[in-house]
Design a protein around this motif. Structure first.
Motif, PDB file in Angstrom:
ATOM      1  N   VAL A 126      58.655 -15.927   8.667  1.00 13.69           N
ATOM      2  CA  VAL A 126      57.613 -16.529   9.499  1.00 13.69           C
ATOM      3  C   VAL A 126      58.277 -17.576  10.384  1.00 13.69           C
ATOM      4  O   VAL A 126      59.051 -18.410   9.896  1.00 13.69           O
ATOM      5  N   VAL A 128      57.974 -20.751  13.210  1.00 15.58           N
ATOM      6  CA  VAL A 128      57.116 -21.838  13.677  1.00 15.58           C
ATOM      7  C   VAL A 128      57.845 -22.592  14.778  1.00 15.58           C
ATOM      8  O   VAL A 128      59.073 -22.637  14.805  1.00 15.58           O
ATOM      9  N   THR A 196      62.754 -19.982  11.780  1.00 16.79           N
ATOM     10  CA  THR A 196      62.294 -18.823  11.013  1.00 16.79           C
ATOM     11  C   THR A 196      62.589 -19.073   9.542  1.00 16.79           C
ATOM     12  O   THR A 196      63.745 -19.285   9.156  1.00 16.79           O
ATOM     13  N   SER A 204      53.441 -17.794   3.196  1.00 15.97           N
ATOM     14  CA  SER A 204      53.287 -17.495   4.620  1.00 15.97           C
ATOM     15  C   SER A 204      51.911 -17.907   5.114  1.00 15.97           C
ATOM     16  O   SER A 204      51.763 -18.443   6.223  1.00 15.97           O
ATOM     17  N   GLU A 205      50.889 -17.676   4.294  1.00 19.96           N
ATOM     18  CA  GLU A 205      49.532 -18.063   4.682  1.00 19.96           C
ATOM     19  C   GLU A 205      49.405 -19.584   4.789  1.00 19.96           C
ATOM     20  O   GLU A 205      48.778 -20.103   5.717  1.00 19.96           O
ATOM     21  N   ALA A 208      51.201 -20.715   8.035  1.00 20.37           N
ATOM     22  CA  ALA A 208      50.457 -20.355   9.247  1.00 20.37           C
ATOM     23  C   ALA A 208      49.263 -21.283   9.431  1.00 20.37           C
ATOM     24  O   ALA A 208      48.975 -21.734  10.553  1.00 20.37           O
ATOM     25  N   THR A 212      48.824 -24.226  12.421  1.00 23.61           N
ATOM     26  CA  THR A 212      47.693 -24.118  13.337  1.00 23.61           C
ATOM     27  C   THR A 212      46.837 -25.382  13.339  1.00 23.61           C
ATOM     28  O   THR A 212      46.367 -25.819  14.396  1.00 23.61           O
TER      29      THR A 212
END
Length: 281
Positions: A126, A128, A196, A204-205, A208, A212
């Motif tokens: 993931v 960011v 990464t 990962s959730e 994320a 956000t």
């Protein structure tokens, strides 16, 4: 008697001779079954890593060299021609001087490399956005381990309160890079750092959502440090209470009450009774 002894000696000699012949033939057969050794002094050339090769490295001529091995000690799946390894991808880390074998490579049909080959089974990559502060001015590099902190607004007593909490720990950095995005109203391009991370699906959730809804920060950690980090998180009042002087005493300690005296007269006798710290109404 002499004749019997002579017969026994003759039989013993014949048995010894037969045993010697059998042993000689057995040794000769073992030698014939041994594999023939190639090259000078029975050595063959084997491709080994010329330097430390991380997982996911695409092999080229500069990554390999040939060294002599005894034929009987060549590992299974070894390569004798470095050219046959051109373009192959490593599936595991390979140390300098270690043989490059088929078991330590990705399949020959794997053409794409990059980050996807670095992801451990069951994990996810993931990315960011960050900045130089988040990346510790370039000290966060691929292979490092970091803790992820997020600062978000939470509802307390009907109002938004900023709150900072460590939400992920001991996360591996797979790659770092830079992208360009439009910054400001003039349309100019500004560099944006991209990080990464290797995470489980549940992690990962979390990442994320945190990216956000809040502001992320990385805390670089020692790779030998264990896990099990627990923190309560902090808000503005916790920060303002830091290094606060101890509170002064609100009032002086109460002074002891004076002793009370009572004179008791019984007939012709008189007696004085003293009561310490007593209250007389």
């Amino acid at each position: 008697m002499r004749r019997t002894a002579l017969v026994q000696i003759t039989v013993a000699l014949m048995l010894s001779l037969a045993a010697g012949v059998l042993i000689f033939r057995w040794m000769e057969a073992r030698t014939a079954q041994a594999p023939a050794l190639d090259g000078p002094q029975g050595q063959v050339m084997v491709a080994v890593a010329a330097q430390a090769l991380p997982r996911g490295e695409r092999l080229g001529a500069e990554h390999l060299r040939l060294v002599p091995f005894l034929a009987q000690s060549v590992p299974q799946g070894a390569f004798h021609d470095a050219a046959a390894l051109a373009g192959r991808m490593t599936a595991t880390d390979i140390g300098p001087g270690e043989p490059v074998t088929e078991a330590r490579l990705l399949g020959a049909e794997t053409a794409a490399g990059g980050v996807s080959t670095l992801i451990a089974p069951g994990m996810r990559a993931v990315a960011v956005k960050g900045n130089m502060v988040m990346g510790l001015s370039g000290f966060v590099r691929p292979g490092n381990r970091v803790d992820v902190l997020v600062t978000v607004d939470i509802q307390r007593e009907g109002r938004d309160v900023p709150f900072t909490k460590t939400v992920l720990e001991n996360i591996k950095v797979l790659a770092t890079g830079a992208d360009l995005e439009v910054s400001g109203g003039d349309g100019e391009l500004a560099p944006v750092d991209i990080y990464t991370l290797e995470l489980s699906p549940a992690e990962s959730e979390k990442l994320a959502f945190a990216a956000t809804k809040g502001t992320l920060n990385f805390a670089l950690r020692n790779p030998d440090e264990g896990t099990g980090l627990t923190t309560p998180g902090v808000q503005a009042s916790d920060i303002l209470d830091s290094l606060r002087a101890p509170a002064r005493a609100s009032a002086a300690a109460p002074r002891p009450r004076p002793a009370a005296e009572v004179e008791l007269i019984t007939g012709s006798s008189r007696q004085v009774l003293r009561f310490a710290n007593a209250q007389v109404n």
